[in-house]
Write a protein that holds these residues in place. Structure first.
Motif, short mmCIF file in Angstrom:
data_model
loop_
_atom_site.label_atom_id
_atom_site.label_comp_id
_atom_site.label_asym_id
_atom_site.label_seq_id
_atom_site.Cartn_x
_atom_site.Cartn_y
_atom_site.Cartn_z
N ARG A 172 0.86 -1.28 0.05
CA ARG A 172 -0.12 0.05 -0.10
C ARG A 172 0.88 1.34 -0.02
O ARG A 172 1.88 1.60 1.10
CB ARG A 172 -1.21 -0.02 1.30
CG ARG A 172 -2.07 0.96 1.12
CD ARG A 172 -2.87 0.91 2.25
NE ARG A 172 -3.80 -0.44 2.03
CZ ARG A 172 -4.82 -0.58 1.30
NH1 ARG A 172 -5.20 0.21 0.72
NH2 ARG A 172 -5.36 -1.95 1.15
N ILE A 173 0.95 2.01 -0.93
CA ILE A 173 1.59 3.07 -1.39
C ILE A 173 1.06 4.39 -0.70
O ILE A 173 -0.20 4.54 -0.66
CB ILE A 173 2.02 3.19 -2.72
CG1 ILE A 173 0.95 3.92 -3.63
CG2 ILE A 173 2.74 2.00 -3.38
CD1 ILE A 173 1.12 4.35 -4.78
N GLY A 174 1.90 5.35 -0.60
CA GLY A 174 1.80 6.84 -0.10
C GLY A 174 1.99 7.81 -1.22
O GLY A 174 3.10 7.52 -1.95
N VAL A 175 1.22 8.94 -1.40
CA VAL A 175 1.43 9.69 -2.55
C VAL A 175 1.07 11.12 -1.83
O VAL A 175 0.25 11.27 -1.37
CB VAL A 175 0.39 9.60 -3.73
CG1 VAL A 175 0.71 10.59 -4.74
CG2 VAL A 175 0.64 8.09 -4.18
N ASN A 176 2.14 11.81 -2.20
CA ASN A 176 1.84 13.27 -1.89
C ASN A 176 2.69 14.33 -2.99
O ASN A 176 3.54 13.80 -3.54
CB ASN A 176 2.52 13.57 -0.55
CG ASN A 176 1.91 14.71 0.30
OD1 ASN A 176 1.45 15.58 -0.33
ND2 ASN A 176 2.25 14.53 1.64
N PHE A 177 2.30 15.63 -2.91
CA PHE A 177 3.11 16.66 -3.75
C PHE A 177 4.39 16.64 -3.18
O PHE A 177 4.58 16.89 -1.89
CB PHE A 177 2.29 17.82 -3.52
CG PHE A 177 0.85 17.60 -4.22
CD1 PHE A 177 0.70 17.61 -5.77
CD2 PHE A 177 -0.33 17.86 -3.41
CE1 PHE A 177 -0.50 17.66 -6.11
CE2 PHE A 177 -1.60 17.71 -3.95
CZ PHE A 177 -1.73 17.55 -5.29
N SER A 178 5.17 16.70 -4.21
CA SER A 178 6.69 16.61 -3.90
C SER A 178 6.98 18.07 -3.22
O SER A 178 6.67 19.35 -3.87
CB SER A 178 7.80 16.62 -5.17
OG SER A 178 8.92 16.81 -4.81
#
Length: 206
Positions: free
Chosen positions: A187-193
């Motif tokens: 399960r991955i996490g995604v955010n704005f760099s």
């Protein structure tokens, strides 16, 4: 006793204790410094038992200096106003730190902001490849680059990546749709760099 032997008593308050009460009641930060500056506008000596040293008279200015205002004083009355003030102070501190980094050549510009079309993807499965990740995210729009960060010695995945889209709208859609999704049983996490490293490289390379 109340000063713990750390401070010198240099006078007593004859009147104006209500002013001291106001000073004692202002909101302070974790270092006991007031959020808003407290300034002495004018000082008047009522009694001086000591003779002035030679040449003292010509050093005394004709009048008090002009009042230097940081901003119009505003009484802080509730948690919302305190939060707003803390946010403003945080922005001021961030700007100061960014300026320092610019002077040290760690930032191309103090006002530089991270690009709005870059995503930071983390908690990747070590077996996930760059091509796999790009294929999955490309359904949201054209991708400029997709790079899984790897150990420079072993080449092993460090389990995070940066993805750059052609436009910000596709980047936003990918963020909202892909955060907390499962890729390769992870399960991955995604955010704005928030990284400006690539912008700094472009700045140095002209």
């Amino acid at each position: 006793e109340t000063l713990d032997g750390k401070h010198t008593i240099f006078g007593t308050v004859a009147e104006g204790l209500e002013t001291l009460d106001k000073i004692n009641n202002v909101m302070v930060d974790e270092h006991e410094a007031p959020y808003q500056n407290i300034r002495i506008w004018h000082t008047e000596i009522l009694e001086d038992p000591f003779a002035d040293p030679e040449g003292m008279q010509r050093l005394i200015p004709p009048k008090s200096p002009d009042l230097s205002k940081d901003e119009e004083f505003k009484k802080i009355e509730d948690e919302e106003e305190e939060a707003a003030l803390q946010e403003r102070m945080s922005k001021t501190l961030a700007k100061s730190q960014a300026t320092t980094l610019e002077l040290l050549h760690d930032l191309p510009d103090a006002d530089v902001a991270p690009p709005d079309s870059d995503l930071f993807v983390y908690k990747l499965n070590p077996v996930t490849q760059d091509g796999d990740l790009e294929l999955i995210f490309s359904r949201f729009g054209p991708i400029k680059s997709c790079e899984i960060v790897r150990d420079w010695k072993t080449g092993d995945s460090l389990q995070y990546a940066f993805i750059t889209f052609e436009n910000a709208r596709d980047c936003e859609n990918a963020y909202f749709k892909m955060h907390d999704c499962v890729i390769d049983d992870r399960r991955i996490g995604v955010n704005f760099s928030q990284s400006v490293a690539k912008m700094w490289n472009r700045f140095k390379n002209g």
